[in-house]
Design a protein around this motif. Structure first.
Motif, PDB file in Angstrom:
ATOM      1  N   UNK A  22     -10.616   3.390 -23.542  1.00  0.00           N
ATOM      2  CA  UNK A  22     -11.646   4.422 -23.630  1.00  0.00           C
ATOM      3  C   UNK A  22     -11.203   5.788 -23.153  1.00  0.00           C
ATOM      4  N   UNK A  23     -10.099   5.859 -22.430  1.00  0.00           N
ATOM      5  CA  UNK A  23      -9.586   7.144 -21.949  1.00  0.00           C
ATOM      6  C   UNK A  23      -8.588   7.773 -22.923  1.00  0.00           C
ATOM      7  N   UNK A  24      -8.309   7.066 -24.028  1.00  0.00           N
ATOM      8  CA  UNK A  24      -7.464   7.633 -25.065  1.00  0.00           C
ATOM      9  C   UNK A  24      -5.975   7.412 -24.886  1.00  0.00           C
ATOM     10  N   UNK A  25      -5.621   6.521 -23.991  1.00  0.00           N
ATOM     11  CA  UNK A  25      -4.194   6.198 -23.817  1.00  0.00           C
ATOM     12  C   UNK A  25      -4.020   4.693 -23.745  1.00  0.00           C
ATOM     13  N   UNK A  26      -2.756   4.243 -23.757  1.00  0.00           N
ATOM     14  CA  UNK A  26      -2.490   2.800 -23.704  1.00  0.00           C
ATOM     15  C   UNK A  26      -3.065   2.224 -22.416  1.00  0.00           C
ATOM     16  N   UNK A  27      -3.799   1.153 -22.556  1.00  0.00           N
ATOM     17  CA  UNK A  27      -4.427   0.491 -21.416  1.00  0.00           C
ATOM     18  C   UNK A  27      -3.372  -0.112 -20.497  1.00  0.00           C
ATOM     19  N   UNK A  28      -3.646  -0.088 -19.197  1.00  0.00           N
ATOM     20  CA  UNK A  28      -2.697  -0.625 -18.216  1.00  0.00           C
ATOM     21  C   UNK A  28      -2.328  -2.074 -18.493  1.00  0.00           C
ATOM     22  N   UNK A  29      -3.267  -2.868 -18.960  1.00  0.00           N
ATOM     23  CA  UNK A  29      -2.981  -4.277 -19.253  1.00  0.00           C
ATOM     24  C   UNK A  29      -1.984  -4.419 -20.393  1.00  0.00           C
ATOM     25  N   UNK A  70       3.658   6.248 -14.616  1.00  0.00           N
ATOM     26  CA  UNK A  70       4.096   7.622 -14.376  1.00  0.00           C
ATOM     27  C   UNK A  70       3.573   8.623 -15.393  1.00  0.00           C
ATOM     28  N   UNK A  71       3.304   8.178 -16.605  1.00  0.00           N
ATOM     29  CA  UNK A  71       2.773   9.047 -17.654  1.00  0.00           C
ATOM     30  C   UNK A  71       2.093   8.169 -18.689  1.00  0.00           C
ATOM     31  N   UNK A  72       1.236   8.785 -19.500  1.00  0.00           N
ATOM     32  CA  UNK A  72       0.455   8.036 -20.481  1.00  0.00           C
ATOM     33  C   UNK A  72       1.166   7.921 -21.815  1.00  0.00           C
ATOM     34  N   UNK A  73       0.945   6.795 -22.474  1.00  0.00           N
ATOM     35  CA  UNK A  73       1.387   6.594 -23.846  1.00  0.00           C
ATOM     36  C   UNK A  73       0.167   6.741 -24.744  1.00  0.00           C
ATOM     37  N   UNK A  74       0.361   7.408 -25.872  1.00  0.00           N
ATOM     38  CA  UNK A  74      -0.726   7.651 -26.819  1.00  0.00           C
ATOM     39  C   UNK A  74      -0.474   6.899 -28.124  1.00  0.00           C
ATOM     40  N   UNK A  75      -1.535   6.704 -28.883  1.00  0.00           N
ATOM     41  CA  UNK A  75      -1.420   6.015 -30.162  1.00  0.00           C
ATOM     42  C   UNK A  75      -0.325   6.636 -31.018  1.00  0.00           C
ATOM     43  N   UNK A  76       0.515   5.778 -31.578  1.00  0.00           N
ATOM     44  CA  UNK A  76       1.594   6.225 -32.441  1.00  0.00           C
ATOM     45  C   UNK A  76       2.897   6.527 -31.714  1.00  0.00           C
ATOM     46  N   UNK A  77       2.861   6.633 -30.381  1.00  0.00           N
ATOM     47  CA  UNK A  77       4.099   6.898 -29.636  1.00  0.00           C
ATOM     48  C   UNK A  77       5.102   5.781 -29.886  1.00  0.00           C
TER      49      UNK A  77
END
Length: 145
Positions: A22-29, A70-77
């Motif tokens: 829901x925050x727009x990045x890859x979920x921690x799980x 350390x940083x977020x991954x986004x869809x398509x990365x």
């Protein structure tokens, strides 16, 4: 790539729509799933697959994860996840280190360490590593930089 240690075992990953929370990045799980996938593929590369585990009645089971996001991954990365076996006691315990990189900008997204214990599959109890584990995993021990 700017790996923390030389010669990691590396898998390629691409962040899928189902990985996003829901925050727009890859979920921690999802990151934990990627760690497991990388460790398992490395074990298979070393000749220690599920059939071998069953034949030997032994497996390496996770007892601890330590993860720094350390940083977020986004869809398509498109990402690369590397692993090294850093430490083991040649009896029960083994520790892997992981590093997740985003090649397009060189960002380090995650560093993690996972401790495994050798168990007997039939009982679930800790048991000494068989010779095949000593040979396979031992050949992959990372040398300190």
């Amino acid at each position: 790539m700017n790996w923390d240690r030389p010669t990691p075992f590396v898998i390629a990953l691409k962040v899928q729509p189902d990985d996003i929370d829901g925050l727009g990045h890859a979920n921690n799980a999802v990151y934990v799933t990627w760690l497991e996938r990388c460790a398992w593929q490395h074990s298979q590369h070393l000749g220690l697959d599920l059939a071998t585990y069953r034949q030997l009645d032994r497996a390496m089971a996770v007892v601890r994860h330590e993860i720094d996001y350390l940083a977020s991954a986004r869809e398509g990365d498109e990402l690369e996840l590397g692993t090294w076996i850093l430490d083991w006691d040649r009896r029960l315990k083994m520790t892997r280190q992981f590093q997740l990189l985003r090649p397009r900008d060189g960002a380090v997204l995650l560093r993690a360490s996972t401790t495994f214990v050798c168990i007997e599959l039939s009982s679930g109890k800790p048991k000494r590593m068989p010779a095949q584990f000593l040979e396979g995993y031992g050949a992959a021990i990372a040398i300190e930089p």
